[in-house]
Write an enzyme that holds these catalytic residues in place. Structure first.
Site, PDB file in Angstrom:
ATOM      1  N   ARG A 248      -4.760   0.137 -18.335  1.00 59.66           N
ATOM      2  CA  ARG A 248      -4.521  -0.076 -16.926  1.00 59.66           C
ATOM      3  C   ARG A 248      -5.641   0.537 -16.272  1.00 59.66           C
ATOM      4  NH1 ARG A 248      -3.224   3.276 -12.277  1.00 59.66           N
ATOM      5  NH2 ARG A 248      -2.212   2.082 -10.939  1.00 59.66           N
ATOM      6  N   ASP A 250      -7.421   1.844 -12.983  1.00 61.76           N
ATOM      7  CA  ASP A 250      -6.832   2.518 -11.546  1.00 61.76           C
ATOM      8  C   ASP A 250      -7.480   1.887 -10.440  1.00 61.76           C
ATOM      9  OD1 ASP A 250      -5.093   4.675 -10.190  1.00 61.76           O
ATOM     10  OD2 ASP A 250      -7.231   5.417 -10.084  1.00 61.76           O
ATOM     11  N   ALA A 251      -6.929   1.744  -9.519  1.00 63.30           N
ATOM     12  CA  ALA A 251      -7.705   1.468  -8.035  1.00 63.30           C
ATOM     13  C   ALA A 251      -8.919   0.831  -8.436  1.00 63.30           C
ATOM     14  CB  ALA A 251      -7.848   2.906  -7.444  1.00 63.30           C
ATOM     15  N   GLU A 282      -5.032  -2.283 -11.401  1.00 67.14           N
ATOM     16  CA  GLU A 282      -4.414  -1.740  -9.941  1.00 67.14           C
ATOM     17  C   GLU A 282      -5.400  -2.229  -8.935  1.00 67.14           C
ATOM     18  OE1 GLU A 282      -2.700   2.034  -7.536  1.00 67.14           O
ATOM     19  OE2 GLU A 282      -4.297   2.103  -8.922  1.00 67.14           O
ATOM     20  N   ASP A 302       2.518  -4.077  -6.587  1.00 70.45           N
ATOM     21  CA  ASP A 302       2.752  -2.929  -5.387  1.00 70.45           C
ATOM     22  C   ASP A 302       3.739  -3.559  -4.357  1.00 70.45           C
ATOM     23  OD1 ASP A 302       1.763  -0.547  -6.295  1.00 70.45           O
ATOM     24  OD2 ASP A 302      -0.111  -0.804  -5.207  1.00 70.45           O
ATOM     25  N   ASP A 303       3.434  -4.823  -4.269  1.00 71.91           N
ATOM     26  CA  ASP A 303       4.322  -5.776  -2.925  1.00 71.91           C
ATOM     27  C   ASP A 303       5.589  -5.533  -3.481  1.00 71.91           C
ATOM     28  OD1 ASP A 303       2.134  -6.014  -1.791  1.00 71.91           O
ATOM     29  OD2 ASP A 303       1.741  -8.259  -1.841  1.00 71.91           O
ATOM     30  N   HIS A 305       7.174  -3.525  -5.350  1.00 67.36           N
ATOM     31  CA  HIS A 305       7.826  -2.104  -5.128  1.00 67.36           C
ATOM     32  C   HIS A 305       8.182  -1.896  -3.901  1.00 67.36           C
ATOM     33  CE1 HIS A 305       7.651   1.997  -3.717  1.00 67.36           C
ATOM     34  NE2 HIS A 305       8.402   2.193  -4.810  1.00 67.36           N
ATOM     35  N   ASN A 378       3.864  10.434  -5.095  1.00 64.83           N
ATOM     36  CA  ASN A 378       3.252  10.323  -3.664  1.00 64.83           C
ATOM     37  C   ASN A 378       4.277  10.793  -2.599  1.00 64.83           C
ATOM     38  OD1 ASN A 378       0.690  10.581  -4.696  1.00 64.83           O
ATOM     39  ND2 ASN A 378       0.561   8.110  -4.577  1.00 64.83           N
TER      40      ASN A 378
END
Length: 562
Positions: A248, A250-251, A282, A302-303, A305, A378
């Site tokens: 995965r 990240d960013a 991500e 993320d949408d 979530h 977060n």
């Protein structure tokens, strides 16, 4: 072509490499042995052959400063200590393992440190598999400053964090997972380095692009071949030498270079034929093109979530503001089309358009979740959903997550109703510790609950060991009931949905009420999967079915029609 890190020589011994274009000279120091000058080529690569092999402790000295190997495969004494040459062989007990197809994935995200380390997590694998989970995903394990942290401030991405265990113990964890049918994913960070122990800028300033800003400083300059090689070879190391099943990334929006992402995916696919290797992004940019041609299997959605969090909790501060208006309509779009933002302006992106059309993609291109390390950790106080919404709504949301075609991801402890917070924790010291502590508290000033300085002062200190200790997940008070729910739902997913996921396409989704939605998908065998969920305070009327295969009170129903 030069490669980063130590490489075994055919007749024994080791070839040491370092890209240090800003250095006039580099000395290799061997613990207990003689130091020797390395040879430089025209491109800034330094190399030297030595007779020493695995177990050798070494470092480089540049302009009087001792630095670790940025591609160290293991450290002794932390990220400021000696690098250690590692053996790459392992007596694999399950060499026949080739992985699982992507559509079978039900992923459990785990933090190795709060799980007790690699060996302790290994002992839990049979129970994880028995619950119906098919993969674990480790938060980053690359070496970072201090003894505790999330891993996203790593500085030596080839080395395993010593506090979690040795490289051999990580291989045993992966081997044992394969033995009980679990795939293993690893979260990797290729968009920045942490602030403690990153020496690269002192001798390879070209590794970074000062003209391109990220939240963590200058962007990595992946347009330069040695920099691209650093990250691509790191990905290949985890997949090849450790037999990790997927990564995965990240960013990746902070890398800002889709061409590099495509090149990396292409090299990985070419290097590992015959295995189920899965690559997941991500990416805040909701870039559907990266998911279209098979280079990447999916993106964290993320949408999904964010809109579910609004519906479950009513919170609309900060980044939830983009999902506060018409949340049921937004959820319907997410279930039917994948991304919610497909080019619309986003408040949290200064009104700029975010995303590209995604309705043409199969639902398995999206990883859905109700919780993960970001969305729990977060939060200022690290609360989980079990503490933020009522159990009936959370049960219905869980059923939607596990009985919809998007690939589900759980966060450790979620499957047993854990109410343990997952806080942001680090192990920095002195001025850096102060900066991280105060920076985190300033970050939450934009949330209504922490607009007051006294409220922000109650946010746990990331550097306190008690913050880490408070984040070790414990089963919830009603753990048995949650385990039973997850087990039932995952059995139904495995039996009724997973065999028919290849070829699945959305039929459509409609709003039934203020917080209620119905969605349908045409499965690969031609049948239709339908789900309806109600997360509102005022009950909506859900559609009936002559033969539902799962219901949960009046809040959720799922059925399959021929």
């Amino acid at each position: 072509m030069m490669h980063w890190g130590p490489a075994p020589l055919p007749g024994g011994g080791t070839r040491f490499h370092l890209w240090a274009p800003d250095a006039d000279a580099v000395t290799l120091e061997i613990d207990g042995g003689a130091a020797a000058a390395m040879e430089r080529d025209a491109d800034g690569w330094f190399a030297l052959d030595r007779a020493e092999g695995p177990g050798t402790r070494y470092r480089f000295r540049i302009a009087g400063q001792a630095v670790p190997d940025p591609a160290s495969r293991g450290q002794s004494g932390g990220v400021h200590g000696w690098s250690v040459v590692q053996a790459t062989d392992h007596d694999w007990q399950h060499p026949e393992w080739r992985g699982r197809p992507w559509h079978e994935m039900v992923i459990l995200e785990c933090h190795a440190g709060t799980s007790g380390g690699f060996t302790a997590l290994t002992e839990r694998l049979p129970a994880i598999a028995a619950a119906g989970i098919t993969a674990i995903e480790l938060m980053p394990v690359g070496a970072f400053g201090g003894t505790r942290g999330w891993g996203y401030d790593g500085v030596l991405p080839y080395a395993v964090q010593e506090d979690y265990g040795s490289p051999a113990e990580l291989r045993r964890l992966i081997d044992a997972a394969h033995g009980v049918g679990l795939s293993v994913f690893l979260d990797v960070v290729y968009n920045h380095f942490g602030p403690d122990g990153n020496y690269l800028g002192s001798y390879a300033s070209g590794f970074f692009d000062a003209a391109v800003d990220t939240p963590w400083g200058g962007a990595v300059a992946v347009t330069r071949e040695p920099v691209a090689r650093f990250f691509i070879d790191n990905a290949l190391m985890w997949l090849r030498d450790y037999r990790i099943d997927g990564l995965r990334f990240d960013a990746v929006h902070a890398i800002g270079n889709p061409a590099f992402l495509d090149t990396m995916a292409g090299e990985i696919r070419a290097a590992l034929p015959g295995r189920h290797v899965h690559l997941v992004l991500e990416n805040e940019e909701n870039d559907a093109a990266r998911l279209r041609d098979g280079g990447y299997d999916a993106q964290w959605n993320d949408d999904f979530h964010n809109v579910m969090h609004v519906l479950l909790t009513g919170e609309t501060s900060a980044y939830y503001a983009d999902f506060a208006d018409r949340p049921a309509e937004r959820l319907a779009r997410c279930l039917s089309e994948g991304f919610i933002y497909q080019g619309e302006g986003s408040t949290n992106h200064d009104g700029k358009p975010r995303g590209t059309p995604s309705a043409h993609l199969p639902p398995t291109r999206f990883v859905a979740f109700l919780q993960n390390h970001d969305q729990v950790g977060n939060r200022a106080m690290g609360e989980r959903l079990v503490s933020l919404t009522d159990a009936a709504k959370l049960r219905a949301a869980t059923a939607l997550l596990l009985l919809s075609p998007q690939v589900p991801l759980l966060f450790m402890g979620e499957e047993e109703g854990s109410a343990t917070p997952f806080l942001f924790f680090t192990d920095f010291h002195d001025e850096l510790a102060d900066a991280v502590r105060e920076g985190r508290r300033r970050e939450f000033a934009k949330f209504d609950a922490f607009s007051d300085p006294e409220a922000r002062a109650r946010i746990p200190d990331p550097n306190a060991v008690t913050t880490f200790e408070a984040s070790v997940p414990q089963p919830g008070a009603d753990a048995a009931a949650w385990r039973d729910l997850y087990s039932r739902l995952l059995r139904l997913r495995r039996e009724r949905i997973v065999p028919h996921l290849p070829g699945t396409q959305a039929v459509g989704a409609q709003v039934l009420g203020e917080a209620a939605v119905v969605a349908r998908w045409r499965l690969g065998d031609g049948s239709t999967l339908g789900v309806a969920v109600d997360l509102g305070d005022e009950p909506a009327t859900l559609p009936g079915s002559a033969d539902p295969f799962f219901t949960d009170g009046e809040r959720f129903v799922a059925w399959i029609e021929a």
